[in-house]
Enzyme design. Structure first.
Site, short mmCIF file in Angstrom:
data_model
loop_
_atom_site.label_atom_id
_atom_site.label_comp_id
_atom_site.label_asym_id
_atom_site.label_seq_id
_atom_site.Cartn_x
_atom_site.Cartn_y
_atom_site.Cartn_z
N GLU A 127 -18.03 70.24 21.64
CA GLU A 127 -19.29 71.03 21.04
C GLU A 127 -19.07 71.62 19.83
O GLU A 127 -17.91 71.50 19.45
CB GLU A 127 -19.94 72.07 22.02
N GLY A 359 1.90 50.35 -4.29
CA GLY A 359 1.47 50.87 -5.73
C GLY A 359 0.07 51.27 -5.79
O GLY A 359 -0.74 51.23 -4.94
N GLU A 383 -9.14 63.55 20.61
CA GLU A 383 -8.39 63.57 22.10
C GLU A 383 -7.38 64.78 21.96
O GLU A 383 -6.30 64.37 22.72
CB GLU A 383 -8.04 62.16 22.52
N GLY A 384 -7.60 65.56 21.28
CA GLY A 384 -6.96 66.91 21.20
C GLY A 384 -6.02 66.81 20.18
O GLY A 384 -5.17 65.90 19.88
N1 CAA Z 1 -4.56 68.22 34.78
C1 CAA Z 1 -5.33 69.02 35.54
N2 CAA Z 1 -5.67 70.37 35.48
C2 CAA Z 1 -5.35 71.00 34.33
C3 CAA Z 1 -4.59 70.28 33.30
C4 CAA Z 1 -4.18 69.01 33.56
N3 CAA Z 1 -3.47 68.20 32.76
N4 CAA Z 1 -4.50 71.37 32.39
C5 CAA Z 1 -5.04 72.49 32.76
N5 CAA Z 1 -5.43 72.19 34.02
C6 CAA Z 1 -6.29 73.17 34.74
C7 CAA Z 1 -5.40 74.43 35.14
O1 CAA Z 1 -4.44 74.10 36.19
C8 CAA Z 1 -6.20 75.61 35.14
O2 CAA Z 1 -6.77 75.51 36.47
P1 CAA Z 1 -6.97 76.83 37.47
O3 CAA Z 1 -8.18 77.42 36.57
O4 CAA Z 1 -7.53 76.48 38.61
O5 CAA Z 1 -5.81 77.66 37.27
C9 CAA Z 1 -7.39 75.20 34.27
O6 CAA Z 1 -7.18 73.72 34.05
C10 CAA Z 1 -7.33 76.04 33.05
O7 CAA Z 1 -5.87 75.53 32.47
P2 CAA Z 1 -5.16 76.30 31.28
O8 CAA Z 1 -5.21 77.88 31.45
O9 CAA Z 1 -3.89 75.49 30.83
O10 CAA Z 1 -6.33 76.02 30.07
P3 CAA Z 1 -6.52 76.58 28.50
O11 CAA Z 1 -7.76 76.73 28.12
O12 CAA Z 1 -5.40 77.44 28.21
O13 CAA Z 1 -6.01 74.99 27.55
C11 CAA Z 1 -6.26 73.16 26.87
C12 CAA Z 1 -6.35 73.93 28.10
C13 CAA Z 1 -5.01 72.25 26.85
C14 CAA Z 1 -5.94 73.99 25.48
C15 CAA Z 1 -7.39 72.27 26.74
O14 CAA Z 1 -8.40 72.81 26.35
C16 CAA Z 1 -7.43 70.91 26.00
O15 CAA Z 1 -6.48 69.97 26.18
N6 CAA Z 1 -8.35 71.15 24.62
C17 CAA Z 1 -8.34 69.94 24.02
C18 CAA Z 1 -9.31 69.30 24.27
C19 CAA Z 1 -9.63 67.98 23.60
O16 CAA Z 1 -8.75 67.15 23.94
N7 CAA Z 1 -10.80 67.25 23.15
C20 CAA Z 1 -11.06 66.16 22.79
C21 CAA Z 1 -12.05 65.48 23.51
S1 CAA Z 1 -12.71 63.75 23.09
C22 CAA Z 1 -12.95 63.79 21.66
O17 CAA Z 1 -12.08 64.20 20.60
C23 CAA Z 1 -14.15 62.88 20.97
C24 CAA Z 1 -13.94 61.23 21.34
O18 CAA Z 1 -14.94 60.84 21.76
C25 CAA Z 1 -12.79 60.64 21.11
#
Ligand code: CAA
Length: 403
Positions: A127, A359, A383-384
């Site tokens: 978003e 070049g 995708e992150g």
């Molecule tokens: N698999 C399963 N569960 C997971 C996980 C994984 N890989 N990673 C985290 N979780 C779970 C955790 O276990 C935790 O669960 P509980 O609440 O039950 O304990 C919960 O998720 C929260 O985990 P975190 O505390 O680690 O979460 P966070 O908020 O600190 O960080 C993050 C997570 C890695 C930063 C995540 O927000 C992230 O990946 N952000 C990037 C998002 C992204 O890639 N967006 C791109 C979208 S697509 C796009 O770009 C457009 C397109 O169309 C191509």
């Protein structure tokens, strides 16, 4: 690259996509890019060859192959056009949520038309104010009887407009943070669900990226993925773990395509090189010149060797990540993030360096190297971002030592 370790089936798939790319992408890529035209010709050709759902199990109409084959095809498409590579890969990003979290009824209903290529699917997570911090989304879904009503806006929706099906993440309980996130399946044309503003992008211009507006879209409760509220965030994270090698494969294809084109140029075009020198006052002065292919210069050869080695290293990481996913490995987050980080940084370095080797010609609008460079940049971001990949890798590393 030596691909002798691939099975005959995998080699056949690559060969097929290579032929289709030469027929449909090569003559059109520059025009599609300039005018932001969706690459329907190649998508329809892939549909006709039943290649749109290679990663979807046979029981849902796919080829029953895996993320590895998905990566091979994305790499091959991206060698010819990075925008086409992502237009294809996003169908995996959109359908993984169903494969991972859908009920059996949902899988049977939604996956076969995607596998047959009749419907494209897209992934609606980000978003305006919720990108890297995906759990902070504000799009909401309110339960009313046996329906959910969705309000909010989604951003950076790749394949938006072209896709018929949309996996949309929304909070069903804002008080629970990421644990309140749920996922829904919506179709284009659904009342109060609007495909909005289309971005005018620097690269991957052939694939459409839109905003999505949910102005009170009512969906029946059976569109709630998995039939359970609050499972959306983990579903999105598991999806991204499986989809990031696809972005890495896109980067790999871009890097390989740029390097191949540059080597062809350097071997076919000549430069003037000193043939003999005179040594005077501690310096060498060329006194005779000769024409030779640019590639005969050792400084250029060393650079090509470094770039090719980095591409090959990236390829091994991407293939390993994909194979671990297909093997059902338990923790794939780290290797998936590593391959995305390394391959996309490699693509940026290779395309930039190739531009220098061409070049000034390589910097001209409509030059294929300039397009590779523009297409590569986004791979470090979507995708992150690569900062998020570093965060995922570091957390996993530290966790494994504190366990
Ligand atoms: N698999 C399963 N569960 C997971 C996980 C994984 N890989 N990673 C985290 N979780 C779970 C955790 O276990 C935790 O669960 P509980 O609440 O039950 O304990 C919960 O998720 C929260 O985990 P975190 O505390 O680690 O979460 P966070 O908020 O600190 O960080 C993050 C997570 C890695 C930063 C995540 O927000 C992230 O990946 N952000 C990037 C998002 C992204 O890639 N967006 C791109 C979208 S697509 C796009 O770009 C457009 C397109 O169309 C191509």
């Amino acid at each position: 690259m030596n691909q002798e370790f691939l099975t005959p089936k995998q080699q056949e798939l690559i060969q097929k996509v290579r032929e289709l790319s030469k027929t449909y992408i090569l003559p059109n890529a520059a025009k599609w890019d300039r005018d932001q035209i969706y690459p329907w010709e190649i998508v329809q050709a892939l549909q006709a060859e039943k290649l749109m759902g290679v990663w979807i199990p046979e029981k849902y109409g796919g080829l029953g192959l895996g993320v590895f084959e998905l990566c091979l095809l994305v790499e091959e498409l991206s060698r010819h056009c990075g925008g086409v590579g992502v237009a294809y890969a996003v169908n995996a990003l959109g359908s993984f949520p169903i494969l991972l979290g859908g009920t059996e009824e949902q899988k049977q209903e939604w996956l076969p038309p995607i596998a047959r290529g009749e419907k494209l699917i897209s992934f609606g997570l980000s978003e305006k104010i919720s990108g890297s911090d995906a759990g902070s989304m504000i799009t909401k879904a309110i339960k009313e009887g046996d329906e959910y009503v969705l309000y909010g806006e989604k951003k950076w929706n790749t394949n938006g407009g072209a896709a018929t099906i949309y996996t949309i993440y929304a909070t069903t309980d804002p008080n629970r943070g990421h644990r309140g996130v749920s996922a829904f399946l919506l179709e284009k044309g659904h009342p109060n669900f609007e495909i909005g503003y289309m971005e005018d992008k620097m690269g991957i211009r052939t694939v459409s990226v839109h905003e999505l507006y949910l102005n009170g879209a009512r969906v029946p409760a059976d569109r709630l993925l998995g039939g359970k509220e609050g499972t959306g965030f983990a579903n999105a994270m598991m999806t991204l773990d499986r989809a990031r090698p696809g972005v890495a494969a896109q980067a790999l294809g871009l890097a390989q395509g740029a390097l191949d084109l540059t080597i062809e140029y350097l071997t076919k075009h000549s430069g003037e090189f000193p043939k003999s020198y005179t040594y005077e006052d501690g310096q060498f002065f060329p006194d005779e010149w000769e024409s030779a292919p640019k590639s005969s210069e050792q400084a250029i050869q060393f650079r090509l060797a470094e770039l090719a080695t980095k591409i090959e290293a990236a390829r091994h990481l991407v293939y390993t990540a994909a194979k671990l996913i297909d093997a059902g490995a338990k923790n794939i987050s780290q290797i998936s993030a590593m391959c995305k980080l390394f391959a996309t940084d490699t693509a940026m370095e290779v395309t930039s360096e190739c531009m220098s080797l061409w070049g000034i010609e390589g910097c001209l609008r409509d030059h294929p190297i300039e397009k590779y460079y523009r297409d590569a940049k986004i791979t470090q971001i979507y995708e992150g971002t690569n900062q998020i990949q570093r965060l995922v890798i570091a957390r996993n590393l530290l966790r494994s030592f504190s366990a």
